[in-house]
Design a protein around this motif. Sequence first.
Motif, mmCIF file in Angstrom:
data_model
loop_
_atom_site.group_PDB
_atom_site.id
_atom_site.type_symbol
_atom_site.label_atom_id
_atom_site.label_comp_id
_atom_site.label_asym_id
_atom_site.label_seq_id
_atom_site.Cartn_x
_atom_site.Cartn_y
_atom_site.Cartn_z
ATOM 1 N N ALA A 1 66.802 -29.419 -6.501
ATOM 2 C CA ALA A 1 65.899 -30.092 -5.584
ATOM 3 C C ALA A 1 65.338 -31.341 -6.238
ATOM 4 O O ALA A 1 65.255 -31.439 -7.468
ATOM 5 N N ILE A 2 64.920 -32.322 -5.384
ATOM 6 C CA ILE A 2 64.285 -33.532 -5.892
ATOM 7 C C ILE A 2 63.349 -34.076 -4.820
ATOM 8 O O ILE A 2 63.722 -34.156 -3.643
ATOM 9 N N PRO A 3 62.104 -34.425 -5.178
ATOM 10 C CA PRO A 3 61.210 -35.066 -4.205
ATOM 11 C C PRO A 3 61.770 -36.432 -3.810
ATOM 12 O O PRO A 3 62.330 -37.159 -4.645
ATOM 13 N N LEU A 4 61.553 -36.794 -2.553
ATOM 14 C CA LEU A 4 62.114 -38.068 -2.100
ATOM 15 C C LEU A 4 61.451 -39.258 -2.766
ATOM 16 O O LEU A 4 62.107 -40.286 -2.992
ATOM 17 N N ASP A 5 60.144 -39.161 -3.093
ATOM 18 C CA ASP A 5 59.516 -40.303 -3.757
ATOM 19 C C ASP A 5 60.120 -40.534 -5.142
ATOM 20 O O ASP A 5 60.194 -41.678 -5.616
ATOM 21 N N ARG A 6 60.596 -39.453 -5.787
ATOM 22 C CA ARG A 6 61.265 -39.630 -7.075
ATOM 23 C C ARG A 6 62.664 -40.205 -6.876
ATOM 24 O O ARG A 6 63.111 -41.084 -7.619
ATOM 25 N N ALA A 7 63.373 -39.725 -5.841
ATOM 26 C CA ALA A 7 64.714 -40.247 -5.575
ATOM 27 C C ALA A 7 64.670 -41.728 -5.208
ATOM 28 O O ALA A 7 65.551 -42.515 -5.586
ATOM 29 N N LEU A 8 63.620 -42.129 -4.462
ATOM 30 C CA LEU A 8 63.488 -43.526 -4.056
ATOM 31 C C LEU A 8 62.879 -44.399 -5.143
ATOM 32 O O LEU A 8 63.099 -45.616 -5.173
ATOM 33 N N GLY A 9 62.084 -43.799 -6.008
ATOM 34 C CA GLY A 9 61.352 -44.581 -7.001
ATOM 35 C C GLY A 9 60.009 -45.057 -6.491
ATOM 36 O O GLY A 9 59.313 -45.819 -7.179
ATOM 37 N N HIS A 10 59.615 -44.610 -5.296
ATOM 38 C CA HIS A 10 58.331 -44.994 -4.705
ATOM 39 C C HIS A 10 58.085 -44.075 -3.517
ATOM 40 O O HIS A 10 59.002 -43.422 -3.016
ATOM 41 N N PRO A 11 56.843 -44.006 -3.022
ATOM 42 C CA PRO A 11 56.580 -43.177 -1.833
ATOM 43 C C PRO A 11 57.341 -43.704 -0.614
ATOM 44 O O PRO A 11 57.742 -44.873 -0.560
ATOM 45 N N LEU A 12 57.501 -42.835 0.372
ATOM 46 C CA LEU A 12 58.129 -43.262 1.613
ATOM 47 C C LEU A 12 57.355 -44.427 2.214
ATOM 48 O O LEU A 12 56.124 -44.405 2.269
ATOM 49 N N THR A 13 58.065 -45.446 2.632
ATOM 50 C CA THR A 13 57.459 -46.662 3.170
ATOM 51 C C THR A 13 57.253 -46.529 4.676
ATOM 52 O O THR A 13 58.118 -46.010 5.382
ATOM 53 N N ALA A 14 56.128 -47.004 5.171
ATOM 54 C CA ALA A 14 55.865 -46.982 6.607
ATOM 55 C C ALA A 14 56.673 -48.054 7.317
ATOM 56 O O ALA A 14 56.933 -49.132 6.772
ATOM 57 N N ASN A 15 57.084 -47.740 8.537
ATOM 58 C CA ASN A 15 57.727 -48.700 9.442
ATOM 59 C C ASN A 15 58.971 -49.350 8.839
ATOM 60 O O ASN A 15 59.260 -50.523 9.087
ATOM 61 N N ALA A 16 59.735 -48.597 8.067
ATOM 62 C CA ALA A 16 60.943 -49.164 7.459
ATOM 63 C C ALA A 16 61.949 -48.056 7.190
ATOM 64 O O ALA A 16 61.583 -46.923 6.866
ATOM 65 N N TRP A 17 63.223 -48.414 7.306
ATOM 66 C CA TRP A 17 64.306 -47.509 6.926
ATOM 67 C C TRP A 17 64.590 -47.666 5.433
ATOM 68 O O TRP A 17 64.616 -48.783 4.909
ATOM 69 N N GLN A 18 64.817 -46.537 4.755
ATOM 70 C CA GLN A 18 65.136 -46.547 3.325
ATOM 71 C C GLN A 18 66.347 -45.653 3.090
ATOM 72 O O GLN A 18 66.445 -44.556 3.669
ATOM 73 N N LEU A 19 67.243 -46.106 2.250
ATOM 74 C CA LEU A 19 68.439 -45.338 1.910
ATOM 75 C C LEU A 19 68.137 -44.411 0.740
ATOM 76 O O LEU A 19 67.662 -44.851 -0.306
ATOM 77 N N VAL A 20 68.407 -43.127 0.939
ATOM 78 C CA VAL A 20 68.286 -42.140 -0.131
ATOM 79 C C VAL A 20 69.697 -41.734 -0.539
ATOM 80 O O VAL A 20 70.473 -41.247 0.279
ATOM 81 N N SER A 21 70.020 -41.940 -1.804
ATOM 82 C CA SER A 21 71.350 -41.587 -2.321
ATOM 83 C C SER A 21 71.159 -40.804 -3.611
ATOM 84 O O SER A 21 70.676 -41.349 -4.617
ATOM 85 N N VAL A 22 71.509 -39.512 -3.583
ATOM 86 C CA VAL A 22 71.226 -38.622 -4.712
ATOM 87 C C VAL A 22 72.535 -38.032 -5.236
ATOM 88 O O VAL A 22 73.189 -37.236 -4.537
ATOM 89 N N PRO A 23 72.967 -38.388 -6.447
ATOM 90 C CA PRO A 23 74.132 -37.715 -7.046
ATOM 91 C C PRO A 23 73.822 -36.243 -7.290
ATOM 92 O O PRO A 23 72.723 -35.896 -7.743
ATOM 93 N N LEU A 24 74.785 -35.385 -6.973
ATOM 94 C CA LEU A 24 74.563 -33.954 -7.184
ATOM 95 C C LEU A 24 74.284 -33.643 -8.655
ATOM 96 O O LEU A 24 73.540 -32.699 -8.975
ATOM 97 N N ALA A 25 74.867 -34.427 -9.547
ATOM 98 C CA ALA A 25 74.642 -34.197 -10.972
ATOM 99 C C ALA A 25 73.169 -34.372 -11.329
ATOM 100 O O ALA A 25 72.663 -33.742 -12.266
#
Length: 566
Positions: free
Chosen positions: A339-363
Motif C-alpha cells: 500500500a502507499i498513500p496517494l500524497d506520497r505517490a504524488l509527492g504532495h497532497p491531492l490538488t483541488a480542481n485539477a487532474w493528477q496522474l498517479v503512477s506507482v511501480p509495483l516494486a
Amino acid sequence: MAKLLWIAALPLAFSFEARADVPFAQPMVSITLDDGFQSQYDLARPALNARGLKVTYFLISQPIQQTWSGYLTLAEARTLAAEGNEIGDHTVTHPHLPGLSPAQIDQELTGSKSWLQSNLGLSGITSFASPYGEYDSAVLDAAKASFGSHRIQNMGRVFADDDRYQLRGAYVRNTTTVAEIEGWIDEAVAERSWLILTFHEFTTGTPSRETQYSSAKFATLLDYLSARGVAVVTVAQGVAQMGATEDPDPRKWIYGDSFGNDVEDWSWAKITFGETAVVHDGRRAIGFEPDNWGGLAFHLANGFDAAQWKTVEFWIHGGTTGGQQIQLSLHDGDAMLGAIPLDRALGHPLTANAWQLVSVPLAQLGITSGIVGEIYLEDTSGVNQAGVTVDSLVLRKPASTAPPPPPPPPPPPPPPPPAQSLVIYDDALQNGFEDWSWAVHDMAQSATVHSGSAAISFEPDGWAGLYFHHAGLDTTGFGSIELYVNGGPAGGQDIALAVYDGNTLLGQVDIPQVLGHPLRAGVWEHVVVSLSSLGVAGRPLRDLYVQDNSGANQAAAYVDDVGLIP
C-alpha cells in the motif's frame, strides 16, 4: 422499379487462426458503406463531408453500370472517389459466392474490380467485401489473388496480428442502438483495436427495413467519434497498420468509461459510476466519496501476474477542496500485498480542481511477483471527506525496447490555410458580398440573433431565398462554408444551401439532412458544409443561396454568422 439486394446478417461459420490480440498504436474506426445505395450519397455523404471524414464504399458494379433506381449514378460514384474516399469491390451482382465455380467467383470479383477501376478513374482497388459476409476457401483464394484485404461480417474487432483476409465487420441493423455502437467504440479505445462498422441504407424517417439506418443517429455517432478523438480510417489505411509483432505501449484496462473485461466492482463506499461532469478522458469517470474507511475496489476475476504487469496508473481529481487522505493498496483476497498513500505517490497532497496522474511501480509496494487479485483506493482518515473523481485506471508493462512499427506514410500536406476565417455575414454583409436576395427578408433584424447585434430573417416560401453575390472570391485555402440557422418560433423549415456560378448550379445540400433533422424552433444550430460537396473547391465563389427547398409557404427562419473556414 428499384432493385434492392438484400443483405443477410449470418456469415458462414469459419475457424480463425490463433492470435494474441496485439493492439495497434492507437484505436481506429472504419465506416464502410455497402452496395452503393442512393441514400448513402444523399444522406450519409453530407454528414461525412461536413466533418471531413473519409470512408470506404464497397460498390456493386452492375447497379451503377445499368443505372438501377435507388443506387448511385456513375457521376455520383466518381464524385465519391474524387473526394478522397476509398472505393472497395463488392462483386458484379452481389451473389452468394460459396458454391459457385472458381471461374464464376473470379468473374464476380475481377469483373467488378476492372469495371470500377476503368469507369471511376482509379489506379487500383485493394479492399474486397464478400456479399452477405459469406465465404469459403475458394472465395478466400480468389480474394488473395486480386485484393490486399477481405472484410467479412462477424461481430468483434480487429487486432494488429489478425488475418487481413478475415477482417471482422460489425453489421449495423435498423435495430442497432446508438448506445450499442458507442459501447463498441469504447471497447476499441480500451483495447486499441480496430472497429469496422458496416452500413447499408439511410433514411430521415423511421427505418422500414433491416438494412436502413437513421441518418440522425448516424450523425450522432460521427460526433461521438469526434468527441472521443478516435482516428477514422479507410479499410486500406487500417490494413496498412497491421502486421505488428511488438506491443509498444501495452496496457490492461481496469476502468475507462466502463470496466475491463474481467473486472468486477467490489466497492464498499458511495460510488457514482458514469460520472459525466468531471471527466479526464472519454465520456465517463468514477465519483468516489472517501468517507469513514470506505473504499473503491476493483476485483480481477483471474487476477494479474505482477511479474508481467509492473505499474498501476490512474488519474484522480481532488474536487473542490483537495487534500483528501486516500491510499492505493493491492490485495490477493484477504492478504494485503502492499500500500502507499496517494500524497506520497504524488509527492504532495491531492490538488483541488485539477487532474493528477498517479503512477506507482509495483516494486515500490514491494510486489515483484505473484498474483494480484484486487486494486483498492480507500479512505485512511476515518472521517467524512470531500469527493474525488477517478478515471483511466490501467496496468502497464515495461515499455518495449524494440522500436515500434513505422507509421503509415503521411498524406501530402494540404495547402497552407488562411490566417483566419473569412466573414460573409456578421451583422452585415462583408468582404465584397452583395445582397441580391429575392425572398422577403431583413438583413438587420435584432430580435433573434446568434452573435453581435443583428441577424438575417427570411421567408422560405415558394422556392424563394437569400442570395449573396460576389464578383469572384478566391476560395484557395478554405475548406468549408459555415453558418448558424434558427427555426424561429415554429421550426421545421426545409431549406437548402446552394452555390451557383451565374445560372449554373455547382452544388446543393439540404440543411436538414446535414443537421440530421428539420430546423429546430428557437434554437441556433451550427451548419458546416465542405466546399467540395458544393462543387466550389478550388474555384471562385460567386453566388451563394440559402433557399426554400419545399415549394410551400414556411415560417420565417433566421441565419447568422456566415463565413468560410480553413
